[in-house]
Design a protein around this motif. Structure first.
Motif, PDB file in Angstrom:
ATOM      1  N   UNK A 105       0.867  -1.183   0.000  1.00 28.77           N
ATOM      2  CA  UNK A 105       0.000   0.000   0.000  1.00 28.77           C
ATOM      3  C   UNK A 105       0.904   1.232   0.000  1.00 28.77           C
ATOM      4  N   UNK A 106       0.680   2.131  -0.971  1.00 26.18           N
ATOM      5  CA  UNK A 106       1.586   3.267  -1.155  1.00 26.18           C
ATOM      6  C   UNK A 106       0.819   4.585  -1.131  1.00 26.18           C
ATOM      7  N   UNK A 107       1.407   5.573  -0.498  1.00 27.59           N
ATOM      8  CA  UNK A 107       0.883   6.931  -0.492  1.00 27.59           C
ATOM      9  C   UNK A 107       1.894   7.857  -1.162  1.00 27.59           C
TER      10      UNK A 107
ATOM     11  N   UNK B 126      -3.367   7.468  -3.434  1.00 29.65           N
ATOM     12  CA  UNK B 126      -3.325   6.161  -2.784  1.00 29.65           C
ATOM     13  C   UNK B 126      -3.273   5.064  -3.849  1.00 29.65           C
ATOM     14  N   UNK B 127      -2.396   4.097  -3.621  1.00 25.92           N
ATOM     15  CA  UNK B 127      -2.206   3.018  -4.596  1.00 25.92           C
ATOM     16  C   UNK B 127      -1.928   1.714  -3.863  1.00 25.92           C
ATOM     17  N   UNK B 128      -2.371   0.602  -4.461  1.00 27.00           N
ATOM     18  CA  UNK B 128      -2.025  -0.728  -3.949  1.00 27.00           C
ATOM     19  C   UNK B 128      -1.383  -1.506  -5.088  1.00 27.00           C
ATOM     20  N   UNK B 129      -0.382  -2.316  -4.745  1.00 23.13           N
ATOM     21  CA  UNK B 129       0.404  -2.985  -5.770  1.00 23.13           C
ATOM     22  C   UNK B 129       0.894  -4.333  -5.268  1.00 23.13           C
ATOM     23  N   UNK B 130       0.745  -5.378  -6.094  1.00 23.53           N
ATOM     24  CA  UNK B 130       1.427  -6.637  -5.812  1.00 23.53           C
ATOM     25  C   UNK B 130       2.815  -6.519  -6.419  1.00 23.53           C
TER      26      UNK B 130
END
Length: 356
Positions: free
Chosen positions: A159-161, A198-202
């Motif tokens: 999870x990235x901000x 806001x971003x989510x990444x595998x």
């Protein structure tokens, strides 16, 4: 006499050496107690402000070792260079060469990286929080990461901000990040109030960048406001869809099986048999596969036109005769396999003469 003195000195040296290396005691009750932070030895204070050092140190009440620290230890905001994480005596040290950002709150979370040397009991909820400014930031965001297609919670999604001042924010280093737990939940604490992307990444290569087409991603648009009221978000991750193409196909005189590269095919495919009097009887589409049954074909080669307007897909398959029958003894034969062949054993081949 001198020989005996040397032997005695050697034995004494080995005893001292063994005493210097910590090891698990033999016998006695099983140790079930995880390491605890020492109350008498120095550790970097939690909540320290105006921080100017190049490392944090946490000292425990027993000997410890590290398990997978590069994955377990999370530092936010992330450092550009990889920190050096090591054990010194009964202390765990995290040291870096980066210049820390001014007036910024940092959090070092150790996850399950610190265990005792006896039974591997993990120290829980160990973290150090410090600020390079005069106060500790206190905003929070939490939420859930879910696979868009399966609906399942995703473990270890990143999870990235991002700071909204960056125009192409997926190409820059994130300002804060964390990993999801086994149930897909996440929490980022000690955030400076403000607007964030806001971003989510595998993140398969663990570099904090979306740089592989097969990495699943989710992002929240427009930017979100994070302030004193805790923010809660659910992120649905998906894999960027590639242009649909045929991966493989197989056929008989009356049946065709096609496998595509995408699992989530949309629309309906149509099949036209060109320049041959054969009719499609039935077709079935499931996942990445298309099954087509048609009236029997006995003349090859033939061309099949496969199309799907919804997928912007158009392709032609040329089917050739699969030779089955008698062969001349002096003719050659070529075998094709679906996977590569690593080795062959000629002893496994046998020529059988048909008796008629």
């Amino acid at each position: 006499m001198k020989f005996q003195e040397h032997i005695g000195s050697f034995i004494l040296f080995m005893v001292c050496l063994s005493c210097a290396e910590p090891s698990a005691p033999i016998g006695g009750p099983k140790d079930l107690t995880p390491p605890a932070i020492s109350k008498t030895k120095y550790s970097t204070p939690n909540g320290m402000t105006n921080f100017t050092y190049d490392k944090v140190l946490v000292t425990f009440d027993e000997w410890v070792r590290l398990v997978n620290p590069t994955q377990q230890v999370i530092i936010t905001p992330p450092l550009k260079g990889k920190p050096n994480i090591f054990v010194k005596n009964k202390s765990v040290v995290v040291q870096w060469e980066d210049t820390l950002r001014s007036n910024t709150t940092y959090s070092v979370q150790f996850g399950d990286a610190i265990v005792d040397i006896t039974e591997g009991n993990a120290a829980k909820n160990i973290k150090r929080v410090f600020s390079t400014g005069p106060f500790i930031d206190s905003c929070t965001i939490s939420g859930l990461a879910i696979d868009y297609f399966s609906g399942k919670a995703l473990k270890d999604a990143t999870i990235l901000l991002y700071d909204t001042s960056a125009t192409n924010w997926l190409k820059v280093f994130p300002y804060y990040f964390t990993k999801t737990a086994s149930d897909g939940t996440f929490t980022i604490n000690y955030i400076k109030d403000g607007m964030y992307n806001l971003c989510a990444l595998l993140d398969e290569n663990n570099n904090y960048f979306y740089d592989k087409i097969d990495e699943k991603i989710a992002f929240n648009l427009p930017p979100i406001l994070i302030n004193k009221n805790p923010s809660i978000d659910t992120l649905f991750l998906f894999k960027e869809r590639q242009e649909t193409r045929i991966l493989s196909y197989d056929y008989t005189t009356s049946h065709l099986h096609i496998t595509f590269n995408n699992q989530d095919l949309i629309g309906n495919f149509s099949c036209t048999i060109k320049d041959y009097d054969s009719t499609v009887i039935k077709q079935y589409q499931n996942g990445d596969s298309l099954e087509i049954w048609h009236t029997s074909i006995d003349t090859y080669p033939i061309s099949l036109i496969i199309s799907n307007p919804a997928e912007s897909f158009f392709d032609t398959l040329v089917l050739k005769n699969k030779t089955i029958g008698a062969m001349s003894i002096d003719s050659s034969m070529v075998l094709f396999f679906k996977t590569s062949v690593s080795k062959k054993d000629s002893a496994g081949f046998e020529m059988i003469k048909e008796m008629g």
